[in-house]
Scaffold this motif. Structure first.
Motif, PDB file in Angstrom:
ATOM      1  N   ALA A 111       0.823  -1.160  -0.252  1.00 14.06           N
ATOM      2  CA  ALA A 111       0.534   0.188   0.241  1.00 14.06           C
ATOM      3  C   ALA A 111       0.655   1.258   0.225  1.00 14.06           C
ATOM      4  N   ILE A 112       0.654   2.518  -0.695  1.00 16.69           N
ATOM      5  CA  ILE A 112       1.335   3.446  -0.794  1.00 16.69           C
ATOM      6  C   ILE A 112      -0.605   4.578  -0.304  1.00 16.69           C
ATOM      7  N   CYS A 113      -0.096   5.333   0.779  1.00 15.27           N
ATOM      8  CA  CYS A 113      -0.511   5.832   1.515  1.00 15.27           C
ATOM      9  C   CYS A 113       0.162   7.623   0.513  1.00 15.27           C
ATOM     10  N   LEU A 114      -0.732   8.067  -1.061  1.00 18.59           N
ATOM     11  CA  LEU A 114      -0.493   9.032  -1.222  1.00 18.59           C
ATOM     12  C   LEU A 114      -0.489  10.314  -1.134  1.00 18.59           C
ATOM     13  N   TYR A 115      -0.156  11.206  -1.440  1.00 18.81           N
ATOM     14  CA  TYR A 115      -0.722  12.356  -0.647  1.00 18.81           C
ATOM     15  C   TYR A 115       1.034  13.852  -1.730  1.00 18.81           C
ATOM     16  N   ASN A 116       0.379  14.199  -2.522  1.00 20.32           N
ATOM     17  CA  ASN A 116       1.156  15.765  -2.624  1.00 20.32           C
ATOM     18  C   ASN A 116       2.684  14.887  -2.952  1.00 20.32           C
ATOM     19  N   ALA A 117       2.528  14.272  -4.121  1.00 22.96           N
ATOM     20  CA  ALA A 117       3.887  13.496  -4.539  1.00 22.96           C
ATOM     21  C   ALA A 117       4.568  12.636  -5.773  1.00 22.96           C
ATOM     22  N   GLU A 118       3.814  14.247  -6.370  1.00 27.04           N
ATOM     23  CA  GLU A 118       3.707  14.095  -8.285  1.00 27.04           C
ATOM     24  C   GLU A 118       5.340  13.972  -8.308  1.00 27.04           C
ATOM     25  N   LYS A 119       6.128  14.910  -7.883  1.00 26.48           N
ATOM     26  CA  LYS A 119       7.448  14.309  -8.534  1.00 26.48           C
ATOM     27  C   LYS A 119       8.032  13.448  -8.406  1.00 26.48           C
ATOM     28  N   TYR A 120       7.474  12.483  -7.735  1.00 28.70           N
ATOM     29  CA  TYR A 120       8.076  11.504  -6.961  1.00 28.70           C
ATOM     30  C   TYR A 120       7.412   9.710  -7.757  1.00 28.70           C
ATOM     31  N   ILE A 121       6.179   9.829  -7.552  1.00 27.95           N
ATOM     32  CA  ILE A 121       5.786   8.398  -7.766  1.00 27.95           C
ATOM     33  C   ILE A 121       5.629   7.480  -8.537  1.00 27.95           C
ATOM     34  N   GLU A 122       6.150   7.944 -10.036  1.00 25.95           N
ATOM     35  CA  GLU A 122       6.412   6.974 -11.286  1.00 25.95           C
ATOM     36  C   GLU A 122       7.811   6.387 -10.768  1.00 25.95           C
ATOM     37  N   GLU A 123       8.631   7.741 -10.318  1.00 19.87           N
ATOM     38  CA  GLU A 123       9.783   6.501 -10.173  1.00 19.87           C
ATOM     39  C   GLU A 123       9.728   5.286  -8.124  1.00 19.87           C
ATOM     40  N   THR A 124       8.637   5.770  -7.784  1.00 16.97           N
ATOM     41  CA  THR A 124       8.201   4.371  -6.865  1.00 16.97           C
ATOM     42  C   THR A 124       7.891   3.109  -7.585  1.00 16.97           C
ATOM     43  N   LEU A 125       6.745   3.607  -8.369  1.00 14.88           N
ATOM     44  CA  LEU A 125       6.097   3.292  -8.754  1.00 14.88           C
ATOM     45  C   LEU A 125       6.979   1.959  -9.740  1.00 14.88           C
ATOM     46  N   THR A 126       8.124   2.643 -10.746  1.00 13.06           N
ATOM     47  CA  THR A 126       8.967   1.987 -11.680  1.00 13.06           C
ATOM     48  C   THR A 126       9.213   0.669 -10.920  1.00 13.06           C
ATOM     49  N   CYS A 127       9.982   0.965  -9.227  1.00 12.20           N
ATOM     50  CA  CYS A 127      11.243   0.698  -8.240  1.00 12.20           C
ATOM     51  C   CYS A 127       9.640  -1.066  -8.065  1.00 12.20           C
ATOM     52  N   LEU A 128       7.956  -0.856  -7.981  1.00 14.57           N
ATOM     53  CA  LEU A 128       7.252  -1.495  -7.663  1.00 14.57           C
ATOM     54  C   LEU A 128       7.168  -2.651  -8.692  1.00 14.57           C
ATOM     55  N   ILE A 129       7.445  -1.835  -9.920  1.00 17.19           N
ATOM     56  CA  ILE A 129       6.817  -3.284 -11.206  1.00 17.19           C
ATOM     57  C   ILE A 129       8.474  -3.733 -11.093  1.00 17.19           C
ATOM     58  N   ASN A 130       9.476  -3.102 -10.911  1.00 20.35           N
ATOM     59  CA  ASN A 130      10.343  -4.288 -11.030  1.00 20.35           C
ATOM     60  C   ASN A 130      11.031  -4.755 -10.039  1.00 20.35           C
ATOM     61  N   GLN A 131      10.087  -4.954  -9.140  1.00 19.85           N
ATOM     62  CA  GLN A 131      10.299  -5.998  -8.053  1.00 19.85           C
ATOM     63  C   GLN A 131      10.436  -7.674  -9.059  1.00 19.85           C
ATOM     64  N   THR A 132      11.281  -8.380  -7.409  1.00 14.25           N
ATOM     65  CA  THR A 132      11.302  -9.976  -8.463  1.00 14.25           C
ATOM     66  C   THR A 132       9.874 -10.750  -7.981  1.00 14.25           C
ATOM     67  N   PHE A 133       9.598 -10.203  -7.397  1.00 16.32           N
ATOM     68  CA  PHE A 133       8.344 -10.930  -6.971  1.00 16.32           C
ATOM     69  C   PHE A 133       6.952  -9.819  -6.156  1.00 16.32           C
ATOM     70  N   GLN A 134       6.297 -10.279  -7.690  1.00 19.69           N
ATOM     71  CA  GLN A 134       4.294  -9.357  -7.697  1.00 19.69           C
ATOM     72  C   GLN A 134       3.783 -10.031  -7.413  1.00 19.69           C
ATOM     73  N   GLY A 135       4.467 -11.435  -6.297  1.00 20.29           N
ATOM     74  CA  GLY A 135       2.112 -11.706  -5.423  1.00 20.29           C
ATOM     75  C   GLY A 135       2.110 -10.998  -4.483  1.00 20.29           C
ATOM     76  N   PHE A 136       1.852  -9.497  -4.787  1.00 18.68           N
ATOM     77  CA  PHE A 136       1.055  -8.707  -4.033  1.00 18.68           C
ATOM     78  C   PHE A 136      -0.357  -7.810  -5.307  1.00 18.68           C
ATOM     79  N   ASP A 137      -1.207  -7.586  -4.249  1.00 18.97           N
ATOM     80  CA  ASP A 137      -2.310  -6.200  -4.806  1.00 18.97           C
ATOM     81  C   ASP A 137      -1.688  -5.201  -4.460  1.00 18.97           C
ATOM     82  N   LEU A 138      -1.325  -4.292  -4.830  1.00 20.56           N
ATOM     83  CA  LEU A 138      -1.473  -3.245  -4.831  1.00 20.56           C
ATOM     84  C   LEU A 138      -2.315  -2.311  -4.823  1.00 20.56           C
ATOM     85  N   LEU A 139      -2.182  -1.456  -3.933  1.00 15.72           N
ATOM     86  CA  LEU A 139      -3.219  -0.126  -3.608  1.00 15.72           C
ATOM     87  C   LEU A 139      -2.639   1.357  -3.266  1.00 15.72           C
ATOM     88  N   ILE A 140      -3.148   2.402  -4.308  1.00 17.69           N
ATOM     89  CA  ILE A 140      -3.183   3.686  -3.675  1.00 17.69           C
ATOM     90  C   ILE A 140      -3.873   3.894  -3.004  1.00 17.69           C
TER      91      ILE A 140
END
Length: 329
Positions: free
Chosen positions: A13-42
């Motif tokens: 889970a990501i609690c998002l508040y005014n992180a427009e500048k960084y959120i794409e970089e964070t999401l890129t790190c998540l889709i590059n995780q070696t383990f993908q067996g998780f639900d993603l909640l924003i």
């Protein structure tokens, strides 16, 4: 929202508040995780920037299950985390800050560790600091016991349990002890419930050491924690007050006494208590400000602030070196 055909037992889970500048970089790190067996909640906590639009645009080109939930009124981080604990259905939960960058194997290593031993309630890792541009800077967060035996000893001795907020934990066990605590705080700002909110949860979960449940850390840097901003630190009194409140309630629980709300705790403090806590907060502020000025090449201001910190709490600087330098890992 894309639907997943696989039933996962972990929500990230990501609690998002005014992180427009960084959120794409964070999401890129998540889709590059070696383990993908998780639900993603924003969870959008009433952001006023374009962060949610960035999220939706990102997943138009990066196919993955995800869900966005909007909280109608901005109530801060702790309320957002408690909402997630009650909203999701998975056994395990892992929060990622919207401006941070986990290394590719982080989720896999934390998930494998916590699922390898039914005694484990939460598992964290070490964090390193990065700046706005994701350049590595000195320091990090090197907290937590690496073995169950070390944890049992600390919990038995009624110690606060420090663990990075970016830790995987058993959601149902957390709710069993109350989850992230959002009750009994004054309205408005500062939001005292947002200070040390994870320290409070880990410490309450530590009561279950009597059932041989444990909280440990994988002693490896798996996460990059972004330290943003170009100003000196803000007042730390709220954090110091919350730590004192958490410790007080720990002792009360272990003695079989009723816990105090934060409001009742604050009202019970004497003038001398408040003054002592203010000195502790001044030591914390002065040390951070001193480091800030030294990094900017302002030597005299840096030395002056560090001297103020030492004067108000002589052992504080050594405590910070132990926890944040990585020298004592």
């Amino acid at each position: 929202m894309q639907k997943s055909m696989q039933k996962n037992d972990l929500t990230l889970a990501i609690c998002l508040y005014n992180a427009e500048k960084y959120i794409e970089e964070t999401l890129t790190c998540l889709i590059n995780q070696t383990f993908q067996g998780f639900d993603l909640l924003i969870v959008d906590d009433c952001s006023t920037d374009g962060g949610i639009e960035v999220v939706r645009s990102f997943f138009k080109t990066h196919f993955r299950q995800y869900e966005v939930v909007h909280i109608p009124v901005n109530k801060g981080l702790c309320v957002g985390r408690r909402f997630v604990e009650e909203y999701v259905q998975t056994k395990y939960l892992l929060f990622i800050d919207a401006d941070d960058c986990p290394y590719p194997t982080m989720v896999e290593k934390l998930y494998n560790k916590i699922t390898s031993d039914s005694d484990l309630m939460a598992v964290g890792c070490y964090l390193e600091y990065i700046d706005d541009e994701r350049n590595r800077i000195k320091g990090g967060i090197f907290l937590g016991e690496s073995t169950k035996e070390e944890f049992y000893e600390k919990a038995k001795n009624k110690k606060l349990i420090f663990l990075p907020s970016t830790s995987i934990y058993d959601r149902l066990v957390a709710l069993q002890v109350g989850g992230h605590n959002i009750d009994g705080f004054p309205d408005g700002k500062p939001r005292y419930q947002d200070f040390c909110e994870d320290l409070d949860l880990w410490t309450r979960m530590s009561d279950l050491f009597i059932e041989r449940k444990a909280i440990i850390v994988v002693p490896e840097i798996l996460y990059q924690y972004r330290k943003t901003g170009d100003t000196v630190s803000k007042n730390s009194l709220g954090m110091v007050l919350r730590m004192k409140h958490i410790k007080s309630n720990l002792l009360k629980r272990r003695a079989g006494e009723k816990e105090q709300t934060f409001i009742d705790f604050y009202n019970s403090l004497s003038v001398d208590d408040i003054n002592s806590l203010k000195k502790n907060a001044l030591a914390a502020d002065s040390l951070r400000n001193g480091v800030f000025f030294l990094r900017k090449g302002k030597i005299l201001q840096g030395v002056k602030n560090i001297s103020i910190s030492v004067w108000n709490k002589p052992n504080y600087i050594m405590q910070k070196i132990k926890k944040n330098s990585g020298l004592f890992r």
